[in-house]
Design a protein around this motif. Structure first.
Motif, PDB file in Angstrom:
ATOM      1  N   ASP A  75      27.348  22.112  86.027  1.00 23.52           N
ATOM      2  CA  ASP A  75      27.106  22.060  87.035  1.00 23.52           C
ATOM      3  C   ASP A  75      25.548  22.947  86.679  1.00 23.52           C
ATOM      4  OD1 ASP A  75      28.355  19.842  87.760  1.00 23.52           O
ATOM      5  OD2 ASP A  75      29.501  20.641  89.511  1.00 23.52           O
ATOM      6  N   GLU A  76      26.616  24.108  86.581  1.00 24.31           N
ATOM      7  CA  GLU A  76      25.635  25.458  86.502  1.00 24.31           C
ATOM      8  C   GLU A  76      24.548  24.615  85.001  1.00 24.31           C
ATOM      9  OE1 GLU A  76      27.701  29.806  88.081  1.00 24.31           O
ATOM     10  OE2 GLU A  76      28.581  27.985  86.676  1.00 24.31           O
ATOM     11  N   THR A  77      25.026  24.700  83.602  1.00 17.34           N
ATOM     12  CA  THR A  77      23.903  24.135  82.413  1.00 17.34           C
ATOM     13  C   THR A  77      22.764  23.226  83.822  1.00 17.34           C
ATOM     14  OG1 THR A  77      25.899  24.435  81.930  1.00 17.34           O
ATOM     15  CG2 THR A  77      24.292  23.792  80.553  1.00 17.34           C
ATOM     16  N   LEU A  78      23.287  22.230  83.140  1.00 23.35           N
ATOM     17  CA  LEU A  78      22.510  21.294  84.266  1.00 23.35           C
ATOM     18  C   LEU A  78      21.321  21.646  85.174  1.00 23.35           C
ATOM     19  CD1 LEU A  78      24.585  18.292  85.078  1.00 23.35           C
ATOM     20  CD2 LEU A  78      23.163  18.421  83.203  1.00 23.35           C
ATOM     21  N   ARG A  79      21.741  22.781  85.708  1.00 18.36           N
ATOM     22  CA  ARG A  79      20.621  23.144  86.439  1.00 18.36           C
ATOM     23  C   ARG A  79      19.821  24.108  85.848  1.00 18.36           C
ATOM     24  NH1 ARG A  79      24.338  23.577  90.520  1.00 18.36           N
ATOM     25  NH2 ARG A  79      25.299  25.655  90.163  1.00 18.36           N
ATOM     26  N   ILE A  80      20.113  24.512  84.729  1.00 18.96           N
ATOM     27  CA  ILE A  80      19.565  25.479  83.745  1.00 18.96           C
ATOM     28  C   ILE A  80      18.561  25.066  82.789  1.00 18.96           C
ATOM     29  CG2 ILE A  80      19.412  27.509  82.118  1.00 18.96           C
ATOM     30  CD1 ILE A  80      22.061  28.677  83.386  1.00 18.96           C
ATOM     31  N   LEU A  81      18.568  23.830  82.519  1.00 21.56           N
ATOM     32  CA  LEU A  81      18.310  23.030  82.344  1.00 21.56           C
ATOM     33  C   LEU A  81      16.845  22.042  82.375  1.00 21.56           C
ATOM     34  CD1 LEU A  81      21.459  21.515  79.991  1.00 21.56           C
ATOM     35  CD2 LEU A  81      19.491  23.108  78.710  1.00 21.56           C
ATOM     36  N   LYS A  82      16.880  21.570  83.519  1.00 21.82           N
ATOM     37  CA  LYS A  82      16.655  20.742  84.801  1.00 21.82           C
ATOM     38  C   LYS A  82      15.232  21.163  84.760  1.00 21.82           C
ATOM     39  CE  LYS A  82      16.212  18.370  88.558  1.00 21.82           C
ATOM     40  NZ  LYS A  82      16.321  18.382  90.208  1.00 21.82           N
ATOM     41  N   GLY A  83      14.256  20.751  84.509  1.00 22.33           N
ATOM     42  CA  GLY A  83      12.966  21.130  83.817  1.00 22.33           C
ATOM     43  C   GLY A  83      12.424  21.978  82.773  1.00 22.33           C
ATOM     44  N   TRP A  84      13.174  22.010  81.877  1.00 24.26           N
ATOM     45  CA  TRP A  84      13.074  23.007  80.531  1.00 24.26           C
ATOM     46  C   TRP A  84      13.950  21.830  79.447  1.00 24.26           C
ATOM     47  CZ3 TRP A  84      16.615  23.647  76.374  1.00 24.26           C
ATOM     48  CH2 TRP A  84      15.571  24.715  75.600  1.00 24.26           C
ATOM     49  N   ALA A  85      14.053  20.892  79.597  1.00 24.77           N
ATOM     50  CA  ALA A  85      14.716  19.643  78.398  1.00 24.77           C
ATOM     51  C   ALA A  85      13.829  18.421  78.959  1.00 24.77           C
ATOM     52  CB  ALA A  85      16.361  19.658  78.299  1.00 24.77           C
ATOM     53  N   GLU A  86      13.556  18.378  77.574  1.00 25.84           N
ATOM     54  CA  GLU A  86      12.733  17.089  77.475  1.00 25.84           C
ATOM     55  C   GLU A  86      13.950  15.272  77.858  1.00 25.84           C
ATOM     56  OE1 GLU A  86      12.057  16.910  73.460  1.00 25.84           O
ATOM     57  OE2 GLU A  86      10.119  19.120  73.496  1.00 25.84           O
ATOM     58  N   SER A  87      14.738  15.456  77.636  1.00 28.16           N
ATOM     59  CA  SER A  87      15.820  14.990  78.384  1.00 28.16           C
ATOM     60  C   SER A  87      17.349  15.639  77.785  1.00 28.16           C
ATOM     61  CB  SER A  87      16.071  14.008  77.082  1.00 28.16           C
ATOM     62  OG  SER A  87      16.372  13.972  75.355  1.00 28.16           O
ATOM     63  N   PHE A  95      34.634  16.553  78.133  1.00 26.35           N
ATOM     64  CA  PHE A  95      34.983  18.792  77.917  1.00 26.35           C
ATOM     65  C   PHE A  95      34.189  19.552  78.375  1.00 26.35           C
ATOM     66  CE2 PHE A  95      35.680  14.407  75.051  1.00 26.35           C
ATOM     67  CZ  PHE A  95      37.072  14.353  75.362  1.00 26.35           C
ATOM     68  N   GLY A  96      33.145  19.589  78.573  1.00 20.61           N
ATOM     69  CA  GLY A  96      32.646  20.832  79.542  1.00 20.61           C
ATOM     70  C   GLY A  96      31.550  20.948  78.785  1.00 20.61           C
ATOM     71  N   THR A  97      30.895  19.834  78.034  1.00 19.17           N
ATOM     72  CA  THR A  97      29.875  19.607  77.313  1.00 19.17           C
ATOM     73  C   THR A  97      28.423  19.492  77.949  1.00 19.17           C
ATOM     74  OG1 THR A  97      30.702  20.149  74.726  1.00 19.17           O
ATOM     75  CG2 THR A  97      28.259  19.583  74.961  1.00 19.17           C
ATOM     76  N   ILE A  98      27.320  19.601  77.543  1.00 18.04           N
ATOM     77  CA  ILE A  98      26.135  18.774  78.364  1.00 18.04           C
ATOM     78  C   ILE A  98      24.952  18.883  76.278  1.00 18.04           C
ATOM     79  CG2 ILE A  98      24.410  19.442  80.159  1.00 18.04           C
ATOM     80  CD1 ILE A  98      26.554  19.026  81.284  1.00 18.04           C
ATOM     81  N   GLY A  99      24.558  17.446  76.954  1.00 16.58           N
ATOM     82  CA  GLY A  99      23.248  17.691  75.242  1.00 16.58           C
ATOM     83  C   GLY A  99      21.943  17.373  76.082  1.00 16.58           C
ATOM     84  N   ALA A 100      20.929  17.896  75.603  1.00 16.82           N
ATOM     85  CA  ALA A 100      19.769  18.215  75.704  1.00 16.82           C
ATOM     86  C   ALA A 100      18.713  18.397  74.602  1.00 16.82           C
ATOM     87  CB  ALA A 100      19.524  19.374  76.294  1.00 16.82           C
ATOM     88  N   GLN A 101      17.429  17.748  75.091  1.00 18.45           N
ATOM     89  CA  GLN A 101      16.738  18.146  73.747  1.00 18.45           C
ATOM     90  C   GLN A 101      15.521  18.585  73.605  1.00 18.45           C
ATOM     91  OE1 GLN A 101      16.266  14.147  71.655  1.00 18.45           O
ATOM     92  NE2 GLN A 101      13.834  14.130  70.845  1.00 18.45           N
ATOM     93  N   ARG A 102      15.316  19.523  72.790  1.00 22.48           N
ATOM     94  CA  ARG A 102      13.465  20.039  73.191  1.00 22.48           C
ATOM     95  C   ARG A 102      13.159  20.258  71.728  1.00 22.48           C
ATOM     96  NH1 ARG A 102      10.348  22.208  77.618  1.00 22.48           N
ATOM     97  NH2 ARG A 102       8.953  24.265  76.399  1.00 22.48           N
ATOM     98  N   GLY A 103      12.028  20.526  71.912  1.00 20.02           N
ATOM     99  CA  GLY A 103      11.451  20.143  70.539  1.00 20.02           C
ATOM    100  C   GLY A 103      11.592  20.265  68.931  1.00 20.02           C
ATOM    101  N   GLY A 104      12.251  19.053  69.103  1.00 19.95           N
ATOM    102  CA  GLY A 104      12.691  18.067  67.900  1.00 19.95           C
ATOM    103  C   GLY A 104      14.134  18.675  67.377  1.00 19.95           C
ATOM    104  N   LEU A 105      14.843  19.630  68.841  1.00 16.77           N
ATOM    105  CA  LEU A 105      15.760  20.198  68.583  1.00 16.77           C
ATOM    106  C   LEU A 105      16.985  18.922  69.616  1.00 16.77           C
ATOM    107  CD1 LEU A 105      15.623  24.055  67.933  1.00 16.77           C
ATOM    108  CD2 LEU A 105      16.101  22.100  65.897  1.00 16.77           C
ATOM    109  N   ILE A 109      25.722  22.518  74.409  1.00 19.53           N
ATOM    110  CA  ILE A 109      25.970  23.541  75.581  1.00 19.53           C
ATOM    111  C   ILE A 109      26.878  23.392  76.206  1.00 19.53           C
ATOM    112  CG2 ILE A 109      25.602  25.675  77.350  1.00 19.53           C
ATOM    113  CD1 ILE A 109      22.478  23.022  76.144  1.00 19.53           C
ATOM    114  N   THR A 110      28.643  24.625  76.045  1.00 22.62           N
ATOM    115  CA  THR A 110      29.861  24.210  75.894  1.00 22.62           C
ATOM    116  C   THR A 110      30.022  25.161  76.665  1.00 22.62           C
ATOM    117  OG1 THR A 110      30.088  22.608  74.163  1.00 22.62           O
ATOM    118  CG2 THR A 110      32.176  23.710  75.149  1.00 22.62           C
ATOM    119  N   THR A 111      31.146  25.103  77.487  1.00 23.75           N
ATOM    120  CA  THR A 111      31.666  26.138  78.518  1.00 23.75           C
ATOM    121  C   THR A 111      32.978  26.756  77.391  1.00 23.75           C
ATOM    122  OG1 THR A 111      30.814  24.884  80.695  1.00 23.75           O
ATOM    123  CG2 THR A 111      32.411  26.931  80.734  1.00 23.75           C
ATOM    124  N   PHE A 112      32.576  27.956  78.317  1.00 19.83           N
ATOM    125  CA  PHE A 112      33.408  28.768  77.237  1.00 19.83           C
ATOM    126  C   PHE A 112      35.346  28.167  77.594  1.00 19.83           C
ATOM    127  CE2 PHE A 112      31.475  32.903  77.909  1.00 19.83           C
ATOM    128  CZ  PHE A 112      31.452  32.976  76.669  1.00 19.83           C
TER     129      PHE A 112
END
Length: 486
Positions: A75-87, A95-105, A109-112
Motif C-alpha cells: 500500500d505504501e509502495t503504491l502511494r509512492i508510485l502514484k503520480g510518478w509511474a506511467e503505469s 507476494f508483496g510485489t507492485i509493478g510499474a513502468q517509467r522511462g521505458g523500464l 518493487i517487492t517488500t522485504f
C-alpha cells in the motif's frame, strides 16, 4: 564487502571488469532508479536494486526489467508510485510485489521477505521481513544475494556473491540443505543457472542436489515446467541437462532422459544414445537463427526417447530399435502432458519426434515424387524444423557417411524446392473443394463429403495436381466404386 568475502588477488582483474560493467549499466538506468530511490527515502523508506538485476549489471547484461526490494509494504509502495509511474499493476500484490513502468523500464518493487514454504506444495508463503540482510539471506544463490542501495549506490554483498560471480560458481547463502529444504525447486534452478550462465555448481550444492532430489516431487508440475523450459533455452543447455541426470533430478520429472543411458556391452555394440542425444541438442542449437526455438530443442532432446523400450539384439549381435519413433512420439506426448505444456506445443514436438526417421532411406533412391509430397504434407508448418532436426541427428564420426547423409538431405531439400515451385506443396489440397464435391455428387454436408475429400487429397499426393476435368472424372469413378452413384 566483508573481509571474509574479499576477492583473491588472482580475481582482482576480473572483479574490476565486473565493477566497470556494473557502473556502466547502473548509469544507464540511474535517471529512473535514483529518482525512484529518492521518492522512497523522502517517504521514510529504503529502496535497493537487488537480485538478478545486480548480477546482470555486474555481468554487463542488465536488461530493461529491474527488481527492487524495500521495507515499504505494498500500500505504501503504491502511494509512492502514484503520480510518478506511467503505469502501475498489482498482479503480484499477494507476494508483496507492485509493478510499474517509467522511462521505458519495467520495475518490480517487492517488500522485504522472510518466506516460509507450504509443507505440501512447497509454494512460497509470503511473510514480510524487516531488513535488507534478512531479505538477502533468504535468496536462492549468492550471485542473486547482492544489492545496490538507492540513490546513494551503496553495494551490499554479505554472502560473497561478487567472488562467486568472478569464479563462475553457484553457491547458496545458507547451507544447501537449508536452502533446498525451504524450496526444493532451487535445485532445478541451480541447473538452470548452470545452463544460462555457463557456471558450475559448488561441490556442496551438487551433493545436496543429489541427496535431496526426491524432494522435487513436492513441487507442482507447472513450476518444474517453467524452470526446465528456461534451462533448455539456456546458452549451454547441455551443462544443465548433465547436471539433472548426474544428480538424479531428471529421474523425478523427466525419466526418459535418464533412461537413454543404455548399457553397452561387448556383444551388443551401439551408439551411446544418451551422449548422442546431447550432441543432437547441441547441433539443434547451432541451427537456430534467432533466439531459442524450444520446440526444436525439446524434439531434439526426446527424439530417441523410444529407444530403451524398443531395443532388441538379433542373432548376429546387432542392436535394433524398430519403430522407436512411434514409441518415442507416444512417450513424448505423455511426458509433456504430465509437465503441463500447452497442447499446441506438445503436438508440434510430438510430430517432430514421429517424423524424425522418415528421411532415412531417401539416399537409396526409393522416394518417388509422391513420397516427397507426403513428407512435406505430413510435416506441414514444421518442415523447416524437421529439416534442422534431421540434420542435427547426424552425429556419426564416419566422415564419409556424414558427408553422404548431408549430400542426400541437400538433394531432398532441392527436390522439395523444385516440386514446391511447380505445385505449391505448402498448400496441398484436393483439386476439388467441398462445395464442388457436394454439387457433383448431389449430396448434403456430411461424412460422404469428408471421405471424398480425403480420397482426392490422396490422389493429389500420389499423382500431383489434376486439372478440373480430370479431378471430376476421378471423383465420379470413386463414387461409383463406393456405390454412391450408378
Amino acid at each position: 564487502m566483508s573481509e571474509a568475502s574479499a576477492p583473491h588477488a588472482a580475481d582482482r582483474r576480473e572483479l574490476t571488469a565486473a565493477q566497470r560493467n556494473a557502473v556502466a549499466e547502473l548509469l544507464r538506468v540511474s535517471p529512473v532508479a535514483d529518482e525512484l530511490g529518492r521518492r522512497f527515502v523522502r517517504a521514510g523508506h529504503e529502496l535497493h536494486l537487488v537480485g538478478g538485476s545486480v548480477r546482470d549489471a555486474l555481468l554487463g547484461r542488465l536488461g530493461d526489467d529491474l527488481d527492487f526490494c524495500t521495507d515499504a509494504h505494498p500500500d505504501e509502495t503504491l502511494r509512492i508510485l502514484k503520480g510518478w509511474a506511467e503505469s502501475i499493476w498489482e498482479t503480484g500484490r499477494e507476494f508483496g510485489t507492485i509493478g510499474a513502468q517509467r522511462g521505458g523500464l519495467q520495475l518490480e518493487i517487492t517488500t522485504f521477505r522472510a518466506e516460509s514454504y507450504d509443507q505440501v506444495s512447497r509454494n512460497p508463503v509470503v511473510v514480510y521481513g524487516t531488513s535488507l540482510d534478512e531479505d538477502l539471506k533468504r535468496r536462492d544463490f549468492t550471485i542473486n544475494a547482492m544489492a545496490v542501495s538507492l540513490p546513494e549506490h551503496r553495494f551490499t554483498d554479505p554472502h560473497g556473491g561478487l567472488e562467486d560471480l568472478s569464479a563462475k560458481v553457484i553457491r547458496t547463502p545458507s547451507t544447501p540443505g537449508e536452502s533446498f529444504g525451504d524450496d526444493p525447486l532451487r535445485m532445478l534452478r541451480a541447473a538452470r543457472f548452470a545452463a544460462q550462465l555457463r557456471f558450475a555448481v559448488h561441490p556442496d550444492v551438487h551433493r545436496a542436489m543429489t541427496e535431496m532430489a526426491a524432494d522435487l516431487d513436492r513441487i507442482t508440475a507447472e513450476r518444474i515446467r517453467d524452470e526446465f523450459t528456461k534451462l533448455l533455452c539456456g546458452a549451454d543447455p547441455i551443462a544443465g541437462l548433465r547436471l539433472l541426470v548426474d544428480t538424479g533430478l531428471a529421474e523425478r520429472f523427466l525419466p526418459e532422459l535418464t533412461g537413454l543411458k543404455l548399457e553397452i556391452d561387448e556383444h551388443a555394440q551401439h551408439k551411446d544414445v544418451y551422449e548422442h542425444t546431447l550432441t543432437v541438442v547441441e547441433n539443434a542449437v547451432s541451427y537456430e537463427e534467432e533466439g531459442c526455438d524450444f520446440i526444436l530443442r525439446m524434439a531434439a532432446l526426446l527424439h530417441d526417447a523410444g529407444k530403451p523400450a524398443t531395443k532388441a539384439v538379433g542373432p548376429d549381435g546387432r542392436v535394433s530399435f524398430h519403430h522407436h519413433e512411434v514409441v518415442g512420439a507416444r512417450l513424448t506426448k505423455a511426458r509433456m502432458k504430465a509437465m503441463r505444456y500447452p497442447k499446441d506445443v506438445t503436438a508440434k514436438v510430438t510430430a517432430l519426434v514421429a517424423l524424425h526417421l522418415r528421411f532415412y532411406g531417401y539416399g537409396r533412391g526409393e522416394w518417388t515424387d509422391s513420397a516427397v509430397r507426403r513428407y512435406v504434407a505430413d510435416a506441414g508448418d514444421l518442415l523447416p524444423r524437421l529439416h534442422k532436426l534431421t540434420r542435427s541427428d547426424c552425429t556419426t564420426r564416419n566422415r564419409r557417411k556424414a558427408a553422404q547423409l548431408a549430400a542426400d538431405y541437400d538433394a531432398l531439400e532441392e527436390r522439395i524446392a523444385r516440386i514446391e515451385a511447380e505445385e505449391d506443396l505448402a498448400r496441398v489440397r484436393p483439386d476439388l473443394d467441398g462445395n464442388a464435391i457436394m454439387e457433383l455428387l448431389g449430396v448434403p454436408p456430411g461424412p460422404v463429403v469428408g471421405r471424398a475429400w480425403k480420397h482426392l487429397k490422396e490422389q493429389r499426393l500420389e499423382h500431383g495436381p489434376l486439372d478440373r476435368d480430370a479431378a471430376e472424372v476421378e471423383l465420379l469413378r470413386w463414387a461409383r466404386a463406393e456405390g454412391l452413384i450408378t
